[in-house]
Design an enzyme around this catalytic site. Structure first.
Site, PDB file in Angstrom:
ATOM      1  N   ASN A  94       0.867  -1.179   0.000  1.00  0.00           N
ATOM      2  CA  ASN A  94       0.000   0.000   0.000  1.00  0.00           C
ATOM      3  C   ASN A  94       0.904   1.229   0.000  1.00  0.00           C
ATOM      4  O   ASN A  94       1.543   1.526   1.004  1.00  0.00           O
ATOM      5  CB  ASN A  94      -0.884  -0.032   1.263  1.00  0.00           C
ATOM      6  CG  ASN A  94      -1.710   1.225   1.425  1.00  0.00           C
ATOM      7  OD1 ASN A  94      -1.818   2.034   0.502  1.00  0.00           O
ATOM      8  ND2 ASN A  94      -2.298   1.405   2.603  1.00  0.00           N
ATOM      9  N   LYS A 140       0.081   4.303  -0.206  1.00  0.00           N
ATOM     10  CA  LYS A 140      -0.532   5.484   0.445  1.00  0.00           C
ATOM     11  C   LYS A 140      -0.299   6.737  -0.414  1.00  0.00           C
ATOM     12  O   LYS A 140      -0.307   6.648  -1.630  1.00  0.00           O
ATOM     13  CB  LYS A 140       0.005   5.643   1.871  1.00  0.00           C
ATOM     14  CG  LYS A 140      -0.108   4.351   2.682  1.00  0.00           C
ATOM     15  CD  LYS A 140       0.182   4.542   4.132  1.00  0.00           C
ATOM     16  CE  LYS A 140       0.145   3.208   4.844  1.00  0.00           C
ATOM     17  NZ  LYS A 140       0.286   3.326   6.276  1.00  0.00           N
ATOM     18  N   HIS A 148      -9.154   0.879   5.535  1.00  0.00           N
ATOM     19  CA  HIS A 148      -7.844   1.043   6.182  1.00  0.00           C
ATOM     20  C   HIS A 148      -8.025   1.926   7.415  1.00  0.00           C
ATOM     21  O   HIS A 148      -8.838   2.857   7.406  1.00  0.00           O
ATOM     22  CB  HIS A 148      -6.859   1.676   5.194  1.00  0.00           C
ATOM     23  CG  HIS A 148      -5.449   1.648   5.700  1.00  0.00           C
ATOM     24  ND1 HIS A 148      -4.985   2.539   6.638  1.00  0.00           N
ATOM     25  CD2 HIS A 148      -4.425   0.802   5.440  1.00  0.00           C
ATOM     26  CE1 HIS A 148      -3.718   2.250   6.913  1.00  0.00           C
ATOM     27  NE2 HIS A 148      -3.352   1.202   6.205  1.00  0.00           N
ATOM     28  N   GLU A 166      -6.418   4.289   8.529  1.00  0.00           N
ATOM     29  CA  GLU A 166      -6.250   5.732   8.280  1.00  0.00           C
ATOM     30  C   GLU A 166      -7.536   6.333   7.715  1.00  0.00           C
ATOM     31  O   GLU A 166      -7.876   7.478   7.999  1.00  0.00           O
ATOM     32  CB  GLU A 166      -5.052   5.961   7.336  1.00  0.00           C
ATOM     33  CG  GLU A 166      -3.738   5.715   8.072  1.00  0.00           C
ATOM     34  CD  GLU A 166      -2.593   5.262   7.189  1.00  0.00           C
ATOM     35  OE1 GLU A 166      -2.667   5.382   5.956  1.00  0.00           O
ATOM     36  OE2 GLU A 166      -1.604   4.752   7.760  1.00  0.00           O
ATOM     37  N   GLU A 225      -5.175  -5.646  10.698  1.00  0.00           N
ATOM     38  CA  GLU A 225      -4.163  -4.618  10.914  1.00  0.00           C
ATOM     39  C   GLU A 225      -4.398  -3.972  12.276  1.00  0.00           C
ATOM     40  O   GLU A 225      -5.185  -3.009  12.382  1.00  0.00           O
ATOM     41  CB  GLU A 225      -4.259  -3.555   9.818  1.00  0.00           C
ATOM     42  CG  GLU A 225      -3.960  -4.077   8.437  1.00  0.00           C
ATOM     43  CD  GLU A 225      -3.346  -2.997   7.555  1.00  0.00           C
ATOM     44  OE1 GLU A 225      -2.234  -3.214   7.081  1.00  0.00           O
ATOM     45  OE2 GLU A 225      -3.959  -1.942   7.392  1.00  0.00           O
ATOM     46  N   GLY A 276       2.769   1.461  11.026  1.00  0.00           N
ATOM     47  CA  GLY A 276       3.727   2.557  10.912  1.00  0.00           C
ATOM     48  C   GLY A 276       4.456   2.876  12.199  1.00  0.00           C
ATOM     49  O   GLY A 276       5.100   3.921  12.306  1.00  0.00           O
ATOM     50  N   SER A 323       3.748  -2.958  10.330  1.00  0.00           N
ATOM     51  CA  SER A 323       5.215  -2.970  10.442  1.00  0.00           C
ATOM     52  C   SER A 323       5.845  -4.277   9.946  1.00  0.00           C
ATOM     53  O   SER A 323       6.819  -4.755  10.522  1.00  0.00           O
ATOM     54  CB  SER A 323       5.631  -2.648  11.878  1.00  0.00           C
ATOM     55  OG  SER A 323       5.176  -1.363  12.245  1.00  0.00           O
TER      56      SER A 323
END
Ligand code: PEP
Length: 252
Positions: free
Chosen positions: A9, A11, A95, A97, A167, A173, A213
């Protein structure tokens, strides 16, 4: 036997020349279909140029987001038909985010999943708990709610087209990976939850990938877990050597 998915991904990273360069490297390194399905999710602007590079290769293209409406006055949004047109086979939905920074709710994600399936796009449906959820002991409750509400009114046949990405938000991250056992435990729970709709025979074939990660060093121990069928890779998926390393380790 499930073919694992290893997906990058990107992003909001990579200009068109950067994305095309990466796609060319990937195509050269992995020219033949193998026992791992490789997916890249470029930003919208690079979808078509990346598709031009990868069209005669076994590498699949995913979008990172979409709108549920077919067309209309939705400034800044993109439809499933536009994504299919640009060469997408997959679309990442939910996701963390999108959920936390852009306010996407389980109900909105359900509409997106239904629209994606209707257009023939395969959703990569992201679910996962926050650190607060994990520490308060409600992680599985949260995951179960995300699955139930995300899949509301979706037929068993359609659910079979969906890949799930576990996730944990605290691992995205941050450099903090879930331990292989923590991830396995969550993946097993997700498979059992899906089995309530699909039955075990089908749920055992559902692709459930891990994200948070992932890097070439921790891929092997994650992929050794029986319910982990691949990875959704953020940071390490931006670097060709790292992403290629993750794919090669997953092919074992
Ligand atoms: C992600 O954003 O889906 C992700 C897993 O990111 P990272 O690999 O950087 O944790």
């Amino acid at each position: 036997m499930i073919n694992p998915i290893i997906a990058a991904n990107w992003k909001m990273h990579k200009t068109i020349p950067e994305a095309v360069k990466f796609a060319k490297q990937l195509k050269k390194e992995f020219p033949e279909p193998g026992d791992v399905d490789i997916v890249v999710a470029p930003p919208f602007t690079a979808l078509r140029p990346v598709m031009e590079v990868l069209k005669d290769s076994p590498i699949h293209i995913s979008a990172q987001n979409m709108h549920w409406e077919e067309k209309g006055a939705y400034t800044g949004e993109i439809s499933t038909a536009m994504l299919v047109d640009a060469g997408c086979e997959f679309v990442i939905i939910g996701h963390s985010e999108r959920r936390t920074l852009f306010g996407e709710t389980d109900g909105m994600l359900n509409r997106k999943i239904r629209a994606a399936l209707k257009s023939g796009l395969k959703p990569i449906f992201c679910i996962g708990e926050t650190l607060e959820d994990r520490e308060s002991g409600t992680a599985f409750e949260v995951i179960q709610k995300q699955i139930k509400e995300g899949l509301n009114n979706i037929t068993s046949d359609d659910i079979k087209q969906i890949a799930f990405a576990y996730e944990p938000v605290w691992a995205i991250g941050t450099g903090k990976t879930a331990t292989p056992l923590q991830a396995q435990e969550a993946h097993r729970f997700i498979r059992e939850t899906i089995a309530t709709d699909l039955g075990y025979a089908h749920a055992s074939k559902t692709v459930i990938i891990y994200g948070g990660s992932v890097n070439p060093e921790n891929t092997g121990s994650l992929m050794d877990q029986p319910d982990i069928n691949g990875a959704l890779v953020g940071g390490a998926g931006l670097d060709f050597e790292s992403f290629a390393g993750i794919i090669k380790i997953s092919k074992r």
